[in-house]
Design a protein around this motif. Structure first.
Motif, PDB file in Angstrom:
ATOM      1  N   THR A  93       0.843  -1.188   0.000  1.00 53.15           N
ATOM      2  CA  THR A  93       0.000   0.000   0.000  1.00 53.15           C
ATOM      3  C   THR A  93       0.881   1.241   0.000  1.00 53.15           C
ATOM      4  O   THR A  93       1.872   1.314   0.719  1.00 53.15           O
ATOM      5  N   VAL A  94       0.506   2.235  -0.782  1.00 51.11           N
ATOM      6  CA  VAL A  94       1.268   3.477  -0.883  1.00 51.11           C
ATOM      7  C   VAL A  94       0.959   4.367   0.316  1.00 51.11           C
ATOM      8  O   VAL A  94      -0.203   4.513   0.708  1.00 51.11           O
ATOM      9  N   ALA A  95       2.003   4.947   0.890  1.00 54.82           N
ATOM     10  CA  ALA A  95       1.848   5.939   1.956  1.00 54.82           C
ATOM     11  C   ALA A  95       2.710   7.148   1.595  1.00 54.82           C
ATOM     12  O   ALA A  95       3.887   7.003   1.273  1.00 54.82           O
ATOM     13  N   VAL A  96       2.115   8.334   1.639  1.00 52.34           N
ATOM     14  CA  VAL A  96       2.830   9.575   1.332  1.00 52.34           C
ATOM     15  C   VAL A  96       2.971  10.351   2.632  1.00 52.34           C
ATOM     16  O   VAL A  96       1.989  10.601   3.325  1.00 52.34           O
ATOM     17  N   THR A  97       4.215  10.722   2.979  1.00 52.26           N
ATOM     18  CA  THR A  97       4.464  11.462   4.211  1.00 52.26           C
ATOM     19  C   THR A  97       5.272  12.716   3.903  1.00 52.26           C
ATOM     20  O   THR A  97       5.942  12.795   2.880  1.00 52.26           O
ATOM     21  N   CYS A  98       5.191  13.687   4.803  1.00 53.57           N
ATOM     22  CA  CYS A  98       5.998  14.902   4.712  1.00 53.57           C
ATOM     23  C   CYS A  98       7.014  14.853   5.848  1.00 53.57           C
ATOM     24  O   CYS A  98       6.641  14.864   7.019  1.00 53.57           O
ATOM     25  N   GLU A  99       8.301  14.778   5.495  1.00 57.83           N
ATOM     26  CA  GLU A  99       9.360  14.581   6.480  1.00 57.83           C
ATOM     27  C   GLU A  99      10.472  15.599   6.271  1.00 57.83           C
ATOM     28  O   GLU A  99      10.666  16.096   5.157  1.00 57.83           O
ATOM     29  N   PRO A 100      11.224  15.908   7.344  1.00 55.28           N
ATOM     30  CA  PRO A 100      12.386  16.795   7.164  1.00 55.28           C
ATOM     31  C   PRO A 100      13.474  16.083   6.372  1.00 55.28           C
ATOM     32  O   PRO A 100      13.679  14.876   6.512  1.00 55.28           O
ATOM     33  N   PHE A 101      14.151  16.844   5.548  1.00 49.61           N
ATOM     34  CA  PHE A 101      15.170  16.291   4.657  1.00 49.61           C
ATOM     35  C   PHE A 101      16.387  17.194   4.699  1.00 49.61           C
ATOM     36  O   PHE A 101      16.290  18.406   4.495  1.00 49.61           O
ATOM     37  N   THR A 102      17.543  16.618   5.026  1.00 51.29           N
ATOM     38  CA  THR A 102      18.807  17.351   4.981  1.00 51.29           C
ATOM     39  C   THR A 102      19.605  16.821   3.802  1.00 51.29           C
ATOM     40  O   THR A 102      20.070  15.679   3.823  1.00 51.29           O
ATOM     41  N   PRO A 103      19.754  17.594   2.724  1.00 53.40           N
ATOM     42  CA  PRO A 103      20.424  17.073   1.529  1.00 53.40           C
ATOM     43  C   PRO A 103      21.904  16.833   1.759  1.00 53.40           C
ATOM     44  O   PRO A 103      22.604  17.661   2.330  1.00 53.40           O
ATOM     45  N   GLY A 122      23.672  21.675   5.788  1.00 54.32           N
ATOM     46  CA  GLY A 122      22.855  21.643   6.992  1.00 54.32           C
ATOM     47  C   GLY A 122      21.471  22.230   6.847  1.00 54.32           C
ATOM     48  O   GLY A 122      20.740  22.360   7.826  1.00 54.32           O
ATOM     49  N   THR A 123      21.071  22.614   5.652  1.00 55.55           N
ATOM     50  CA  THR A 123      19.743  23.173   5.423  1.00 55.55           C
ATOM     51  C   THR A 123      18.694  22.075   5.576  1.00 55.55           C
ATOM     52  O   THR A 123      18.842  20.995   5.015  1.00 55.55           O
ATOM     53  N   VAL A 124      17.640  22.347   6.334  1.00 56.99           N
ATOM     54  CA  VAL A 124      16.564  21.381   6.517  1.00 56.99           C
ATOM     55  C   VAL A 124      15.388  21.800   5.643  1.00 56.99           C
ATOM     56  O   VAL A 124      14.921  22.929   5.707  1.00 56.99           O
ATOM     57  N   ILE A 125      14.919  20.867   4.833  1.00 60.63           N
ATOM     58  CA  ILE A 125      13.815  21.107   3.914  1.00 60.63           C
ATOM     59  C   ILE A 125      12.761  20.052   4.209  1.00 60.63           C
ATOM     60  O   ILE A 125      13.083  18.909   4.508  1.00 60.63           O
ATOM     61  N   TYR A 126      11.493  20.405   4.116  1.00 55.51           N
ATOM     62  CA  TYR A 126      10.426  19.426   4.288  1.00 55.51           C
ATOM     63  C   TYR A 126       9.977  18.957   2.915  1.00 55.51           C
ATOM     64  O   TYR A 126       9.580  19.766   2.079  1.00 55.51           O
ATOM     65  N   LYS A 127      10.062  17.648   2.698  1.00 54.45           N
ATOM     66  CA  LYS A 127       9.751  17.063   1.402  1.00 54.45           C
ATOM     67  C   LYS A 127       8.758  15.920   1.547  1.00 54.45           C
ATOM     68  O   LYS A 127       8.636  15.315   2.611  1.00 54.45           O
ATOM     69  N   LYS A 128       8.087  15.591   0.441  1.00 52.66           N
ATOM     70  CA  LYS A 128       7.155  14.464   0.432  1.00 52.66           C
ATOM     71  C   LYS A 128       7.905  13.198   0.069  1.00 52.66           C
ATOM     72  O   LYS A 128       8.688  13.171  -0.881  1.00 52.66           O
ATOM     73  N   TYR A 129       7.648  12.157   0.853  1.00 51.81           N
ATOM     74  CA  TYR A 129       8.260  10.858   0.639  1.00 51.81           C
ATOM     75  C   TYR A 129       7.180   9.852   0.265  1.00 51.81           C
ATOM     76  O   TYR A 129       6.090   9.854   0.838  1.00 51.81           O
ATOM     77  N   TYR A 130       7.502   8.997  -0.666  1.00 54.05           N
ATOM     78  CA  TYR A 130       6.618   7.901  -1.059  1.00 54.05           C
ATOM     79  C   TYR A 130       7.137   6.618  -0.433  1.00 54.05           C
ATOM     80  O   TYR A 130       8.307   6.267  -0.592  1.00 54.05           O
ATOM     81  N   HIS A 131       6.269   5.904   0.297  1.00 50.72           N
ATOM     82  CA  HIS A 131       6.605   4.627   0.912  1.00 50.72           C
ATOM     83  C   HIS A 131       5.641   3.573   0.381  1.00 50.72           C
ATOM     84  O   HIS A 131       4.499   3.878   0.041  1.00 50.72           O
ATOM     85  N   VAL A 132       6.100   2.317   0.340  1.00 50.22           N
ATOM     86  CA  VAL A 132       5.225   1.188   0.043  1.00 50.22           C
ATOM     87  C   VAL A 132       5.236   0.304   1.278  1.00 50.22           C
ATOM     88  O   VAL A 132       6.266  -0.258   1.649  1.00 50.22           O
TER      89      VAL A 132
END
Length: 147
Positions: A93-103, A122-132
């Protein structure tokens, strides 16, 4: 004797008007029609975007997102393809989350370097992640040794 003398009686041959016999050349190739798009790929739609929504059942190998830039990130049981597509690695099942991301622009993926290379470390960005999320197997079977 000509070919006509074999095919027609001689009485009918004298009544025919004398016409010069010429060979008519036929086209050796079909006429090529025009194509709508040709080799110009810019004119065609690329159909980017979500291909699977949150809560949808997907199979392994199915495309979850088609993207040109790194807009959505791969999460659990998801991989990023060469063209930036997100692909499911397992059924679930697909789950979409918004998580902090440090590139990590130094040792990260090529797509991460391309998208976030100009940002300070060290910049923190909030991005959408796709999980199965993989469905647990139902234990409705018994081993032969236990029977």
């Amino acid at each position: 004797m000509s070919l006509l003398s074999h095919l027609m009686p001689s009485a009918l041959l004298h009544k025919l008007p004398s016409l010069p016999l010429q060979a008519v050349r036929q086209a050796s190739k079909k006429a090529g029609g025009s194509t709508k798009y040709g080799s110009n790929r810019r004119g065609r739609a690329h159909h980017y975007g979500w291909k699977a929504q949150d809560g949808q059942l997907v199979t392994a190998g199915s495309i979850l997102v088609k993207q040109r830039t790194l807009r959505y990130h791969p999460g659990e049981n998801v991989q990023i393809g060469r063209s930036g597509d997100l692909l499911a690695l397992q059924n679930g099942t697909v789950a979409v989350t918004c998580e902090p991301f440090t590139p990590d622009t130094e040792s990260g993926h090529v797509w991460v370097k391309r998208a976030y290379g100009d940002r300070p470390a060290g910049t923190v960005i909030y991005k959408k992640y796709y999980h199965v999320l993989v469905q647990p197997q139902v234990g409705r079977f018994k081993l032969v040794a236990e029977v």
